[in-house]
Design a protein around this motif. Structure first.
Motif, PDB file in Angstrom:
ATOM      1  N   ARG A  73       0.803  -1.226   0.000  1.00  0.00           N
ATOM      2  CA  ARG A  73       0.000   0.000   0.000  1.00  0.00           C
ATOM      3  C   ARG A  73       0.836   1.276   0.000  1.00  0.00           C
ATOM      4  O   ARG A  73       0.282   2.375   0.080  1.00  0.00           O
ATOM      5  CB  ARG A  73      -0.929   0.007   1.214  1.00  0.00           C
ATOM      6  N   SER A  74       2.111   1.149  -0.082  1.00  0.00           N
ATOM      7  CA  SER A  74       2.997   2.305  -0.070  1.00  0.00           C
ATOM      8  C   SER A  74       2.653   3.276  -1.193  1.00  0.00           C
ATOM      9  O   SER A  74       2.272   2.871  -2.287  1.00  0.00           O
ATOM     10  CB  SER A  74       4.442   1.843  -0.233  1.00  0.00           C
TER      11      SER A  74
ATOM     12  N   CYS B  68       7.718   1.316  -3.855  1.00  0.00           N
ATOM     13  CA  CYS B  68       7.408   0.945  -2.460  1.00  0.00           C
ATOM     14  C   CYS B  68       8.691   0.956  -1.627  1.00  0.00           C
ATOM     15  O   CYS B  68       8.917   0.098  -0.775  1.00  0.00           O
ATOM     16  CB  CYS B  68       6.739  -0.423  -2.381  1.00  0.00           C
ATOM     17  N   ILE B  69       9.520   1.931  -1.897  1.00  0.00           N
ATOM     18  CA  ILE B  69      10.861   1.996  -1.302  1.00  0.00           C
ATOM     19  C   ILE B  69      10.833   2.000   0.222  1.00  0.00           C
ATOM     20  O   ILE B  69      11.785   1.560   0.866  1.00  0.00           O
ATOM     21  CB  ILE B  69      11.646   3.208  -1.862  1.00  0.00           C
ATOM     22  N   ASP B  70       9.749   2.460   0.789  1.00  0.00           N
ATOM     23  CA  ASP B  70       9.660   2.522   2.252  1.00  0.00           C
ATOM     24  C   ASP B  70       9.190   1.209   2.887  1.00  0.00           C
ATOM     25  O   ASP B  70       9.281   1.047   4.109  1.00  0.00           O
ATOM     26  CB  ASP B  70       8.747   3.672   2.687  1.00  0.00           C
ATOM     27  N   THR B  71       8.716   0.266   2.071  1.00  0.00           N
ATOM     28  CA  THR B  71       8.196  -0.982   2.640  1.00  0.00           C
ATOM     29  C   THR B  71       8.785  -2.250   2.031  1.00  0.00           C
ATOM     30  O   THR B  71       8.672  -3.323   2.630  1.00  0.00           O
ATOM     31  CB  THR B  71       6.661  -1.054   2.484  1.00  0.00           C
ATOM     32  N   LEU B  72       9.376  -2.154   0.843  1.00  0.00           N
ATOM     33  CA  LEU B  72       9.882  -3.342   0.155  1.00  0.00           C
ATOM     34  C   LEU B  72      11.325  -3.153  -0.295  1.00  0.00           C
ATOM     35  O   LEU B  72      11.767  -2.031  -0.556  1.00  0.00           O
ATOM     36  CB  LEU B  72       9.050  -3.642  -1.098  1.00  0.00           C
ATOM     37  N   GLN B  73      12.025  -4.251  -0.450  1.00  0.00           N
ATOM     38  CA  GLN B  73      13.304  -4.255  -1.151  1.00  0.00           C
ATOM     39  C   GLN B  73      12.973  -4.157  -2.652  1.00  0.00           C
ATOM     40  O   GLN B  73      11.882  -4.555  -3.071  1.00  0.00           O
ATOM     41  CB  GLN B  73      14.077  -5.554  -0.872  1.00  0.00           C
TER      42      GLN B  73
END
Length: 116
Positions: free
Chosen positions: A46-47, A52-57
């Motif tokens: 949901r980033s 989605c740099i703040d939640t995923l690699q």
């Protein structure tokens, strides 16, 4: 009877080429042990940040967002993105590692840019 115009042929070829590259990307991610076998928590997707740099690699984003979304677009015969710039993110994320993966990412960028 469906008429096959040149535009339809090119688009079909584009889909086929992208599918081949997506398959190659998956193979390379697996070969370099960057493929995650467990499902990801949907909350992480949901980033609002790019990739989605703040939640995923980055490799998770490729697997759980990019590859999935591209297959959905192709399946529904939607337009594909034309300038997504995956290569700079791959270069920053992996620097001099995973050259085979980076090569496929570059090929995807290049092919999509040619379609614009």
């Amino acid at each position: 009877m469906v008429l096959c115009t040149q535009e339809n042929y090119i688009y079909t070829a584009m889909y086929e080429n992208i599918i081949n590259l997506l398959d190659e990307l998956e193979l390379q991610l697996k070969a370099h042990q960057l493929w995650q076998h467990e499902p990801i928590d949907a909350v992480l997707l949901r980033s609002q940040q790019p990739f989605c740099i703040d939640t995923l690699q980055f490799e998770q984003w490729l697997q759980f967002v990019f590859i999935v979304k591209m297959h959905e677009l192709i399946k529904s015969q939607q337009s594909l993105p034309t300038s997504i710039a995956l290569t700079p993110m791959a270069e920053v994320t992996w620097k001099d590692r995973y050259q085979d993966v980076q090569r496929v990412v570059y090929s995807i960028d290049k092919l999509l840019a040619e379609d614009s």
